[in-house]
Design a protein around this motif. Sequence first.
Motif, PDB file in Angstrom:
ATOM      1  N   ARG A   1     -37.613 -55.863  -9.357  1.00 29.14           N
ATOM      2  CA  ARG A   1     -36.988 -57.185  -9.527  1.00 29.14           C
ATOM      3  C   ARG A   1     -37.504 -57.939 -10.753  1.00 29.14           C
ATOM      4  O   ARG A   1     -36.740 -58.485 -11.522  1.00 29.14           O
ATOM      5  CB  ARG A   1     -37.225 -58.040  -8.286  1.00 29.14           C
ATOM      6  N   SER A   2     -38.827 -57.961 -10.916  1.00 29.17           N
ATOM      7  CA  SER A   2     -39.406 -58.785 -11.984  1.00 29.17           C
ATOM      8  C   SER A   2     -39.577 -58.051 -13.302  1.00 29.17           C
ATOM      9  O   SER A   2     -39.678 -58.662 -14.350  1.00 29.17           O
ATOM     10  CB  SER A   2     -40.778 -59.320 -11.544  1.00 29.17           C
ATOM     11  N   GLY A   3     -39.669 -56.721 -13.245  1.00 28.13           N
ATOM     12  CA  GLY A   3     -39.939 -55.950 -14.449  1.00 28.13           C
ATOM     13  C   GLY A   3     -41.395 -55.978 -14.874  1.00 28.13           C
ATOM     14  O   GLY A   3     -41.749 -55.483 -15.929  1.00 28.13           O
ATOM     15  N   LYS A   4     -42.259 -56.560 -14.027  1.00 30.34           N
ATOM     16  CA  LYS A   4     -43.684 -56.657 -14.356  1.00 30.34           C
ATOM     17  C   LYS A   4     -44.399 -55.347 -13.988  1.00 30.34           C
ATOM     18  O   LYS A   4     -44.132 -54.764 -12.944  1.00 30.34           O
ATOM     19  CB  LYS A   4     -44.333 -57.809 -13.595  1.00 30.34           C
ATOM     20  N   PRO A   5     -45.331 -54.911 -14.852  1.00 28.81           N
ATOM     21  CA  PRO A   5     -46.100 -53.706 -14.523  1.00 28.81           C
ATOM     22  C   PRO A   5     -46.902 -53.911 -13.236  1.00 28.81           C
ATOM     23  O   PRO A   5     -47.425 -55.000 -12.987  1.00 28.81           O
ATOM     24  CB  PRO A   5     -47.045 -53.536 -15.716  1.00 28.81           C
ATOM     25  N   VAL A   6     -46.995 -52.859 -12.440  1.00 30.19           N
ATOM     26  CA  VAL A   6     -47.787 -52.952 -11.220  1.00 30.19           C
ATOM     27  C   VAL A   6     -49.266 -52.872 -11.574  1.00 30.19           C
ATOM     28  O   VAL A   6     -49.646 -52.290 -12.594  1.00 30.19           O
ATOM     29  CB  VAL A   6     -47.424 -51.858 -10.184  1.00 30.19           C
TER      30      VAL A   6
END
Length: 165
Positions: free
Chosen positions: A116-121
């Motif tokens: 959803r956010s495209g942020k790296p885990v």
Amino acid sequence: MYRKTFEGMNCSIARALDQVGEWWSLLIVRECSLGTSRFDDFQRRLGIARNVLTVRLNSLVEHGVLEKKPVEGSERLFEYRLTEKGEALYPVLIALMQWGDQWSGHAAPVQVVEHRSGKPVDPVGLRIGARVLTRHDVRLEPGPGASRETIAAVNARNRLVFGEE
């Protein structure tokens, strides 16, 4: 001497390696997690010998990591899908990938990002809340399946490392 099984060891890591420790096994699980499901696709994507792939797939099915089902409308074609047990290996794959990214000396070929956010885990690791733990912050304690030998070894290690009695 080459060890064929860790069956006699009272160790969760050894038992896990008996099921998925051969190097092709985790690559097959990786491919399944990416949507690969047919024998020829595994063979093509991995470059693995057909006889080795057959043995690895059969072992993963035998251990309940994959399930083998006939392709709809065909008596001769099969597909392989991750079971719940196989899906539970995903964090292991990500941890191994992240470790390889950090320590292999090569730039990361892919990144894992939240859909959803495209942020790296965040790196897979041990945590209590937001606090990241290292091996120095934890200790092992005998579990419900501990043998006498395991209990003695764990207690001796804790006394040595932590000065506990």
